[in-house]
Write a protein that holds these residues in place. Structure first.
Motif, PDB file in Angstrom:
ATOM      1  N   PHE A   1      13.698   8.298   0.332  1.00 26.50           N
ATOM      2  CA  PHE A   1      12.776   9.166  -0.144  1.00 26.50           C
ATOM      3  C   PHE A   1      11.541   8.906   0.233  1.00 26.50           C
ATOM      4  CE2 PHE A   1      16.260   8.579  -3.563  1.00 26.50           C
ATOM      5  CZ  PHE A   1      16.383   9.890  -3.816  1.00 26.50           C
ATOM      6  N   PRO A   2      10.807   9.772   1.255  1.00 23.73           N
ATOM      7  CA  PRO A   2       9.816   9.301   1.968  1.00 23.73           C
ATOM      8  C   PRO A   2       8.577   9.731   1.048  1.00 23.73           C
ATOM      9  CG  PRO A   2      10.385  11.616   2.762  1.00 23.73           C
ATOM     10  CD  PRO A   2      11.607  10.897   1.788  1.00 23.73           C
ATOM     11  N   GLY A   3       7.251   9.386   1.635  1.00 25.07           N
ATOM     12  CA  GLY A   3       6.060   9.593   1.058  1.00 25.07           C
ATOM     13  C   GLY A   3       5.549  10.997   0.968  1.00 25.07           C
ATOM     14  N   GLY A   4       4.606  11.230   0.186  1.00 21.37           N
ATOM     15  CA  GLY A   4       3.980  12.722   0.309  1.00 21.37           C
ATOM     16  C   GLY A   4       3.382  12.987  -1.205  1.00 21.37           C
ATOM     17  N   PHE A   5       3.546  14.140  -1.460  1.00 24.80           N
ATOM     18  CA  PHE A   5       2.998  14.674  -2.791  1.00 24.80           C
ATOM     19  C   PHE A   5       3.998  15.573  -3.375  1.00 24.80           C
ATOM     20  CE2 PHE A   5      -0.742  13.323  -0.182  1.00 24.80           C
ATOM     21  CZ  PHE A   5      -1.337  12.410  -0.989  1.00 24.80           C
ATOM     22  N   LEU A   6       5.062  15.015  -4.019  1.00 21.84           N
ATOM     23  CA  LEU A   6       6.009  15.862  -4.789  1.00 21.84           C
ATOM     24  C   LEU A   6       5.454  16.798  -5.553  1.00 21.84           C
ATOM     25  CD1 LEU A   6       9.147  13.582  -4.687  1.00 21.84           C
ATOM     26  CD2 LEU A   6       8.952  15.361  -3.451  1.00 21.84           C
ATOM     27  N   ASP A   7       5.672  18.095  -5.261  1.00 17.76           N
ATOM     28  CA  ASP A   7       5.078  19.274  -6.438  1.00 17.76           C
ATOM     29  C   ASP A   7       3.650  18.959  -6.686  1.00 17.76           C
ATOM     30  OD1 ASP A   7       7.791  20.419  -7.178  1.00 17.76           O
ATOM     31  OD2 ASP A   7       8.412  18.298  -7.321  1.00 17.76           O
ATOM     32  N   GLY A   8       2.875  18.513  -5.713  1.00 21.74           N
ATOM     33  CA  GLY A   8       1.390  18.406  -5.870  1.00 21.74           C
ATOM     34  C   GLY A   8       1.123  17.211  -6.872  1.00 21.74           C
ATOM     35  N   ASP A   9       2.296  16.464  -7.238  1.00 23.18           N
ATOM     36  CA  ASP A   9       1.885  15.404  -8.236  1.00 23.18           C
ATOM     37  C   ASP A   9       1.498  15.845  -9.707  1.00 23.18           C
ATOM     38  OD1 ASP A   9       2.319  13.192  -6.501  1.00 23.18           O
ATOM     39  OD2 ASP A   9       0.256  12.720  -6.251  1.00 23.18           O
ATOM     40  N   ASP A  10       1.989  17.324  -9.790  1.00 30.66           N
ATOM     41  CA  ASP A  10       1.800  18.009 -11.090  1.00 30.66           C
ATOM     42  C   ASP A  10       2.539  17.015 -12.117  1.00 30.66           C
ATOM     43  OD1 ASP A  10      -0.146  19.836 -10.331  1.00 30.66           O
ATOM     44  OD2 ASP A  10       1.478  21.185  -9.897  1.00 30.66           O
ATOM     45  N   LEU A  11       1.916  16.876 -13.481  1.00 29.76           N
ATOM     46  CA  LEU A  11       2.937  16.202 -14.496  1.00 29.76           C
ATOM     47  C   LEU A  11       2.909  14.877 -14.158  1.00 29.76           C
ATOM     48  CD1 LEU A  11       5.869  18.501 -15.066  1.00 29.76           C
ATOM     49  CD2 LEU A  11       3.718  18.686 -15.988  1.00 29.76           C
ATOM     50  N   GLY A  12       2.208  14.322 -13.252  1.00 34.99           N
ATOM     51  CA  GLY A  12       2.365  12.933 -12.838  1.00 34.99           C
ATOM     52  C   GLY A  12       3.034  12.865 -11.529  1.00 34.99           C
ATOM     53  N   ALA A  13       2.921  11.710 -10.827  1.00 33.58           N
ATOM     54  CA  ALA A  13       3.440  11.677  -9.339  1.00 33.58           C
ATOM     55  C   ALA A  13       5.011  11.529  -9.564  1.00 33.58           C
ATOM     56  CB  ALA A  13       3.010  10.528  -8.518  1.00 33.58           C
ATOM     57  N   ALA A  14       5.596  12.714  -8.926  1.00 27.47           N
ATOM     58  CA  ALA A  14       7.196  12.567  -8.847  1.00 27.47           C
ATOM     59  C   ALA A  14       7.656  12.967 -10.242  1.00 27.47           C
ATOM     60  CB  ALA A  14       7.473  11.427  -8.196  1.00 27.47           C
ATOM     61  N   GLN A  15       6.923  13.282 -11.285  1.00 26.69           N
ATOM     62  CA  GLN A  15       7.709  13.443 -12.463  1.00 26.69           C
ATOM     63  C   GLN A  15       8.404  14.867 -12.297  1.00 26.69           C
ATOM     64  OE1 GLN A  15       8.324  12.045 -15.273  1.00 26.69           O
ATOM     65  NE2 GLN A  15       8.875  13.762 -16.429  1.00 26.69           N
ATOM     66  N   ALA A  16       7.964  15.757 -11.885  1.00 20.43           N
ATOM     67  CA  ALA A  16       8.770  17.094 -11.603  1.00 20.43           C
ATOM     68  C   ALA A  16      10.034  16.967 -10.818  1.00 20.43           C
ATOM     69  CB  ALA A  16       7.733  18.347 -11.040  1.00 20.43           C
ATOM     70  N   ALA A  17       9.714  16.100  -9.761  1.00 22.28           N
ATOM     71  CA  ALA A  17      10.798  15.922  -8.896  1.00 22.28           C
ATOM     72  C   ALA A  17      12.033  15.162  -9.860  1.00 22.28           C
ATOM     73  CB  ALA A  17      10.474  15.123  -7.590  1.00 22.28           C
ATOM     74  N   ALA A  18      11.851  14.154 -10.226  1.00 17.51           N
ATOM     75  CA  ALA A  18      12.642  13.435 -11.307  1.00 17.51           C
ATOM     76  C   ALA A  18      13.426  14.343 -12.237  1.00 17.51           C
ATOM     77  CB  ALA A  18      11.883  12.288 -12.116  1.00 17.51           C
ATOM     78  N   LEU A  19      12.692  15.134 -12.692  1.00 14.54           N
ATOM     79  CA  LEU A  19      13.430  16.241 -13.601  1.00 14.54           C
ATOM     80  C   LEU A  19      14.280  17.025 -12.768  1.00 14.54           C
ATOM     81  CD1 LEU A  19      10.496  17.447 -15.985  1.00 14.54           C
ATOM     82  CD2 LEU A  19      12.305  15.700 -16.484  1.00 14.54           C
ATOM     83  N   ARG A  20      13.872  17.529 -11.590  1.00 16.61           N
ATOM     84  CA  ARG A  20      14.920  18.033 -10.647  1.00 16.61           C
ATOM     85  C   ARG A  20      16.037  17.526 -10.284  1.00 16.61           C
ATOM     86  NH1 ARG A  20      11.483  18.657  -6.863  1.00 16.61           N
ATOM     87  NH2 ARG A  20      10.481  20.639  -7.512  1.00 16.61           N
ATOM     88  N   TRP A  21      15.906  16.209 -10.220  1.00 12.90           N
ATOM     89  CA  TRP A  21      17.161  15.294  -9.869  1.00 12.90           C
ATOM     90  C   TRP A  21      18.121  15.343 -10.928  1.00 12.90           C
ATOM     91  CZ3 TRP A  21      19.796  13.590  -5.849  1.00 12.90           C
ATOM     92  CH2 TRP A  21      19.175  13.714  -4.532  1.00 12.90           C
ATOM     93  N   ARG A  22      17.556  15.157 -12.242  1.00 10.26           N
ATOM     94  CA  ARG A  22      18.260  14.903 -13.619  1.00 10.26           C
ATOM     95  C   ARG A  22      19.107  16.273 -13.773  1.00 10.26           C
ATOM     96  NH1 ARG A  22      17.386  10.795 -16.776  1.00 10.26           N
ATOM     97  NH2 ARG A  22      15.534   9.123 -16.226  1.00 10.26           N
ATOM     98  N   TYR A  23      18.268  17.382 -13.512  1.00 12.92           N
ATOM     99  CA  TYR A  23      19.188  18.528 -14.257  1.00 12.92           C
ATOM    100  C   TYR A  23      19.813  19.488 -13.052  1.00 12.92           C
ATOM    101  CZ  TYR A  23      16.952  16.602 -18.240  1.00 12.92           C
ATOM    102  OH  TYR A  23      16.579  15.828 -19.240  1.00 12.92           O
TER     103      TYR A  23
END
Length: 270
Positions: free
Chosen positions: A55-77
């Protein structure tokens, strides 16, 4: 699997995937493929065809909701085109012996997904997070690091001190409670620490500790040692001339040594 096949995940704000794939090849991988998240969902690409996931660096989802928070939800569901939870494929990948490396934004994703430190009684149970730097600003600098020889981490084996760049705004480790922090220490799951360049000891002193992480924590591993998350960017130190003082003759172990250790480990398992 007879080859070391690396999958570098891209999409939704990652920006270090090309550099990371290049570093993986320099580290000795047989193949490094950049894959968009949507390709996992569509079934075009399967995690099971690889044995090293980054999992490389960057700004997943613009860090909205907190860094990688939205991405974590995407992976979960998220579910694949066949209707199966994608997170189950991630579990199978790890249970089959795969390695997982999360760099900066990737580290933020791993802790918010609950894969690190991985000592919970339930799968994907969040125990720590990564919050805003104490400096309240984005930190872009090189830092001195030390590994823990007692750590089970396969990526840090044989390495002692390192010098790597950081570039993040949310890199401060925030444990759920003091007991969680104590467990990280007692179980040697702190794979990397920020250190003072003169004493070599873990430090809270800014800017040597760029974000205020307790005990100078810069990276975590899980009990198996096959997952590593770290805020510094090892892929960004892939050649001696990347060192900011290389013209003065200053040298340090290349960051890709971390990736090379992962490659070496997988080869021993073949």
């Amino acid at each position: 699997m007879s080859k070391v096949r690396v999958l570098v995940l891209a999409g939704y704000g990652t920006n270090c995937q090309r550099e990371t794939a290049h570093a993986a090849m320099l580290a000795g991988a047989d193949e490094a493929v950049i894959v968009h998240f949507s390709e996992l969902l569509s079934g075009e690409v399967h995690l099971g065809d690889f044995n090293f996931l980054i999992f490389p660096g960057g700004f997943l989802d613009g860090d909205d909701l907190g860094a990688a928070q939205a991405a974590a939800l995407r992976w979960r569901y998220a579910r694949t085109s066949s209707g199966k939870p994608l997170v189950d494929e991630l579990k199978r990948f790890f249970e089959a012996g795969g390695l997982i490396l999360g760099i900066c934004n990737g580290f933020q994703l791993l802790v918010k997904l609950g894969m690190l430190p991985g000592t919970g009684t339930e799968d994907f149970q969040r125990q720590v997070s990564l919050g805003h730097n104490d400096s309240a600003r984005f930190e872009d600098r090189w830092v001195h690091l030390r590994t823990d020889s007692q750590s089970p981490c396969v990526f840090t084996r044989g390495l002692d001190r390192m010098y790597l760049p950081v570039r993040h705004g949310e890199g401060k480790l925030v444990p759920r409670d003091e007991e969680t922090l104590a467990e990280l220490e007692q179980s040697a799951l702190v794979a990397l620490r920020y250190i003072h360049p003169e004493s070599g000891e873990a430090t809270m002193e800014y800017p040597h500790n760029p974000n205020g992480s307790p005990s100078g924590i810069a990276g975590l591993t899980d009990p198996s040692g096959r997952i590593l998350g770290l805020m510094p960017h090892p892929e960004a130190f892939n050649h001696p001339t990347n060192h900011p003082s290389w013209t003065r003759g200053d040298q340090a172990p290349l960051g890709i040594e971390l990736l090379a250790n992962g490659v070496k480990y997988l080869r021993t398992q073949m």
